[in-house]
Enzyme design. Structure first.
Site, PDB file in Angstrom:
ATOM      1  CB  SER A 136      -0.941  -0.056   1.217  1.00  0.00           C
ATOM      2  OG  SER A 136      -1.943   0.917   1.137  1.00  0.00           O
ATOM      3  NE  ARG A 179      -8.945   3.068  10.777  1.00  0.00           N
ATOM      4  CZ  ARG A 179      -7.869   2.436  10.349  1.00  0.00           C
ATOM      5  NH1 ARG A 179      -7.152   2.941   9.365  1.00  0.00           N
ATOM      6  NH2 ARG A 179      -7.478   1.312  10.895  1.00  0.00           N
ATOM      7  CG  ASP A 198      -6.242  -3.982  -3.430  1.00  0.00           C
ATOM      8  OD1 ASP A 198      -7.014  -3.015  -3.258  1.00  0.00           O
ATOM      9  OD2 ASP A 198      -5.022  -3.914  -3.176  1.00  0.00           O
ATOM     10  CG  HIS A 200      -5.621  -2.132   0.087  1.00  0.00           C
ATOM     11  ND1 HIS A 200      -4.621  -2.269  -0.846  1.00  0.00           N
ATOM     12  CD2 HIS A 200      -5.157  -1.247   1.008  1.00  0.00           C
ATOM     13  CE1 HIS A 200      -3.591  -1.495  -0.513  1.00  0.00           C
ATOM     14  NE2 HIS A 200      -3.894  -0.869   0.605  1.00  0.00           N
ATOM     15  CG  ASP A 201      -7.275  -4.475   5.382  1.00  0.00           C
ATOM     16  OD1 ASP A 201      -6.411  -3.600   5.184  1.00  0.00           O
ATOM     17  OD2 ASP A 201      -8.182  -4.358   6.212  1.00  0.00           O
TER      18      ASP A 201
END
Lengths: 609, 609
Positions: A161, A231, A326, A359-360
């Site tokens: 990332s 967030r 992702d 993405h994680d």
């Protein structure tokens, strides 16, 4: 420069104590890329393992937006790190072998100089006066740290990332300072969509009345509502849609009980409220703005030309990985980087790992069996250490002679006459690209024979891992979609071994093979072999099916059926020169000199355009 | 009830004048599904075209979250409507033929009763005291309006996104009040991801200090920052990633000049700031919260069972459309609804339209040539009017005898002996599913012969449009992925005409055919025909290629090659009973009785399991 343990630093206003962190106060001021200067810069970092005598085993790990220096726990009693699954004794980045360094980034809020640090000129926190920083500035601080640690050349820089942006920048600017780079789930620049999400998040902070133009430190009321909104939004983009469905759909209307002023009507709402509320406890809004802006400004090259300028001179080995689900850093962005490296003839491996984690994924254990082992193999190849296959056998003996190309192999003996023949047909020292390389048996054989530039294209993830474990560079690609990244005559030889009959778009694959290779070597089963003729004309059944492999007309992986003559027709149609055709009878284990279109079950052609 | 032109209504505090809108004040209070009662409900609506004498040509159009009653301009001088490309004289929803009704939804801010309307009990705007409403409540107001207009049965209800939720609810609850329903780019419930975005948007409004618990009307400071954040976020989700790349990437760092307190550093940032700032001028934050909550609460059934309960009793014809790049209401959600309808044996057409426009696609001209024509054909089929093909020819004569099945047809004469034979093999009146139906030639022939229940599966968009123009129900699906939605023996006959040889997963397709159909009729080219045998055994070249169509071994769309015997082998392997095989010589235009595996170029088998 001044080293200290972190406890003695007062530059960090937010962190829980990082017991093993050290702080380095730099001697020189830092002139920033977008203007301005930081007169005092300190960097907080943690290290794992031992630097060897040659100082050649250091791996720099770069953290993502909300990460910190605590990449892994230092002992079983230590707090968990953010990447314990990848870093530690015996882990893919094995701290028994490697010296791992993880600094908190410039602009961060866990010890390194950032907007929440004291501005020596005012004696107050910088706040919004903290200058705009870039990934280049962050990397410059990392570079100074590495030099301070006495490391001339890193074994590798690894990061996902935002950390991937740093890894890319290292390879772009300082490739003489590293042997290899592994940018994960990252990109040369954000998509406009990802950029837009960041902008909305920053706007939520910026327009929170508690933001107070960035000087909220003394008010006791940080802009936690805006930060929480940012967030929450970020959190959605880190997950995949599938992942959220699995996590929240069943109990969609049953929120968990959380005390929050945010809406908690839905299950996913209570989750987001919790994530949003908690984030303000450990992160600083100005730091968030600063780092997300650094990410948004990152532009290694949106156009292929600019990207090529940035990385095509690099002097290191590359491993890129993306994840299928992702959508924040979508796989095509990694593929663009890979394509640029391929065009520049750089050593690169790549895999788009099948994952439901979004993405994680690179932080989670779900796919570590693939991405972790790729990192492990990559580091081993960089350091020149031997790799064993997962079951402990030597990979060479395990795979060397078995059917490792396409699943349509018509060979069942351990002795591969077709491989022998292909190897014979390849001039010594030639550069070779193997399309559909499987686990890399052929390439490994060539490497052993002294070929320095060999590369494989393969689709299957596990095969790519094994190819890398053999020391090879393997890139995942779909042959039907062409080899656009490769330039003309990039390789002396392009091999298409037992693969032609499995691709739909034969013309494209052959065209591309002969564009990329000065010569192509194609092996394929010959449909006009006498057994097949007999089967159709006497038995009245479809020929060319490998019944010994359990295939029938309705389940064979082959989709194209051709004879030696048919291949010649193709070459005539397309103006392809056939330099040599070797006809084989692999049952009799010999070449067929007379009536090859009748007697051969396999043909191998050397062609060019 | 009281009708008035909109100008005389004071219930709308935000709208620019809608010149042609009318307002209906209802006599009865509205008891809400989630509790509470609205004692005064008015609905603002616009109409287009003329209601015919039979009152059978009324089409209700339902708008999306930020839409209103002004679906189209009423004259060239009028303000543009939000769906002028779909509604108007000669448009797909042709106001020369149909009477179009578009009401502003309950809870909206363009005239109908909503949070910004005066609460008769307090004399002030409802604000946050406006009760939670559901899509069901919105539809109930629409139903009352339709009754007031004297319409017993609507021709159709059409709506996209949130409007699609209304359309689905009409079909679920009042299917006796409509002949057809067209829910577009919608779902039975939001994905958890889409829900999460809504929650973040509402939180931005809710936590805007100007929100004041919802009573901001007298402050003069509506929560426009929060509303703008929500709108920016929503806007990202309406576009596709590809679309944003095209729009913003080239000038990523060159913002347009906009006066805004939001961040305008990037091109996409200036765009979002503009969108966000402007939204507050035309929309009310409480209305936004109310409608987005209604959308989030919408749950026609997340599980297949619940969805089936909601719609499987419906008594109308269905058209569903989704768009490939729509990630807010992703195509699989429309497919779930389609699958449920298929399982319940309901008449349904469906297409997942290839588009780069994301969720907004249904509002944009880019794909109107497909979705507009599907709506046009659907409405024509509902009203029983004749359809002409786009070029003005009768579709029947244009397509009837031409090669309309797979592109692999081996027939070149206008006379299709195989079609004749298949039609002969189908018992009169049998229900028929045609897998790979092309433009529907075979099904249209059966329909003409009086078969009432016929349905097609097809992949190509244009073919689906033409099939619908023929009055057929056609569903887009990939045969290789199975027919899971269909139940056992749902059709008397399932036809697989000249398609088997083009699918990879033959076993699955055959299994599914014989699960769904009491009997299957399969036609395929016979590889063991004497010409093919000759070609391989004498010429030494691949057989079974339709050279007359310009195909060679390397570009034929066929991927499976089989003889009549091979098909029999498959049936034996899988325990399939062959009731009849008709062997054809289409060159000689006759049946082949002796040595069919030698003399037939096409075989047609009637099979069951």
């Amino acid at each position: 420069m001044t080293e200290s343990s972190l406890q003695s630093s007062d530059s960090d206003r937010h962190a829980r104590p990082l017991k093993f962190a050290r702080n380095l106060l730099m001697d020189e001021p830092l002139d920033l890329e977008r203007g301005g200067r930081l007169t005092q810069v300190s960097v907080t970092y943690e290290t794992y393992g031992q630097l060897n005598a040659e100082r050649s085993n250091a791996v720099l790990v770069c953290h993502a937006l909300s990460g910190d220096s605590h990449v892994a726990k230092h002992s079983d009693e230590d707090d968990p790190g953010w990447w314990d699954i990848a870093v530690g004794p015996g882990a893919p980045i094995d701290t028994d072998r490697y010296f791992v360094i993880c600094p908190n980034v410039l602009g961060g809020c866990r010890g390194s100089t950032g907007p929440n640090s004291f501005n020596p000129e005012t004696g107050k926190p910088y706040g919004a006066d903290f200058p705009v920083i870039t990934i280049g500035d962050i990397v410059e601080v990392q570079r100074r740290l590495i030099s301070h640690l006495g490391i001339e050349k890193l074994l590798a820089v690894v990061g996902g990332s935002l950390g991937g942006h740093m890894a890319l920048t290292w390879a772009s600017r300082h490739s003489n300072r590293l042997r290899g780079v592994a940018p994960i789930a990252t990109s040369a620049a954000l998509t406009s969509q990802a950029l837009a999400f960041d902008i909305v998040g920053r706007n939520a902070i910026l327009r929170d009345p508690d933001y107070q133009g960035g000087q909220y430190y003394e008010s006791g009321r940080p802009p936690n509502v805006g930060l929480a909104i940012a967030r929450m939004l970020g959190h959605i983009t880190y997950l995949s849609r599938e992942g959220m469905t699995e996590k929240f759909d069943a109990e969609r209307f049953q929120p968990r009980e959380v005390l929050s002023a945010f809406e908690t009507k839905f299950s996913v709402g209570s989750y987001l409220a919790h994530q949003g509320d908690r984030f303000g406890e450990r992160f600083d809004a100005n730091c968030y703005m600063t780092l997300s802006m650094a990410m948004d400004l990152f532009d290694l090259g949106i156009t292929p030309e600019k990207l090529a300028e940035a990385i095509s001179h690099s002097d290191c080995r590359w491993l890129l990985m993306s994840f299928t689900s992702d959508w924040l850093f979508p796989p095509f962005q990694s593929q663009q980087i890979v394509d640029t490296l391929i065009a520049a003839d750089k050593p690169v491996s790549y895999c788009n790992i099948e994952s439901r984690c979004g993405h994680d994924a690179f932080l989670l254990p779900d796919n570590v069996a693939i991405y972790g082992e790729m990192i492990r193999a990559f580091l081993a190849n960089l350091s020149g250490t031997e790799q064993a296959s997962p079951n402990g056998n030597s990979i060479e003996t395990a795979d060397m002679e078995s059917s490792t190309h396409s699943p349509t192999s018509i060979f069942h003996s351990r002795h591969r006459l077709d491989y022998d023949t292909i190897v014979e047909l390849i001039p010594p020292g030639a550069s070779v690209l193997d399309l559909g390389c499987g686990t890399g048996s052929l390439l490994a054989r060539l490497a052993t024979r002294g070929h320095e530039q060999v590369m494989g294209i393969e689709w299957d993830e596990q095969s790519i891992v094994r190819g890398m474990q053999r020391g090879l560079d393997v890139v995942q690609a779909d042959l039907n979609k062409g080899l656009a990244a490769f330039s003309e005559n990039q390789f002396d030889i392009v091999v298409l071994s037992q693969t032609l009959q499995t691709v739909m778009d034969v013309e494209r694959v052959v065209d591309e093979m002969l564009r990329v290779g000065s010569r192509g070597i194609v092996s394929f089963p010959n449909l006009a072999h006498r057994d097949h003729r007999f089967r159709l004309s006497t038995e009245g059944r479809a020929p060319g099916i490998d019944a010994a492999e359990g295939y029938t007309w309705y389940n064979t992986p082959n989709v194209r059926f051709l004879s030696l003559y048919d291949f010649e027709d193709l070459c005539r149609d397309k103006g392809i020169t056939i330099h040599e055709i070797v006809a084989l009878d692999t049952t009799a284990n010999c070449r067929v000199e007379e009536y090859p279109n009748f007697g051969a079950n396999v043909a191998i052609a050397v062609v060019s355009k």
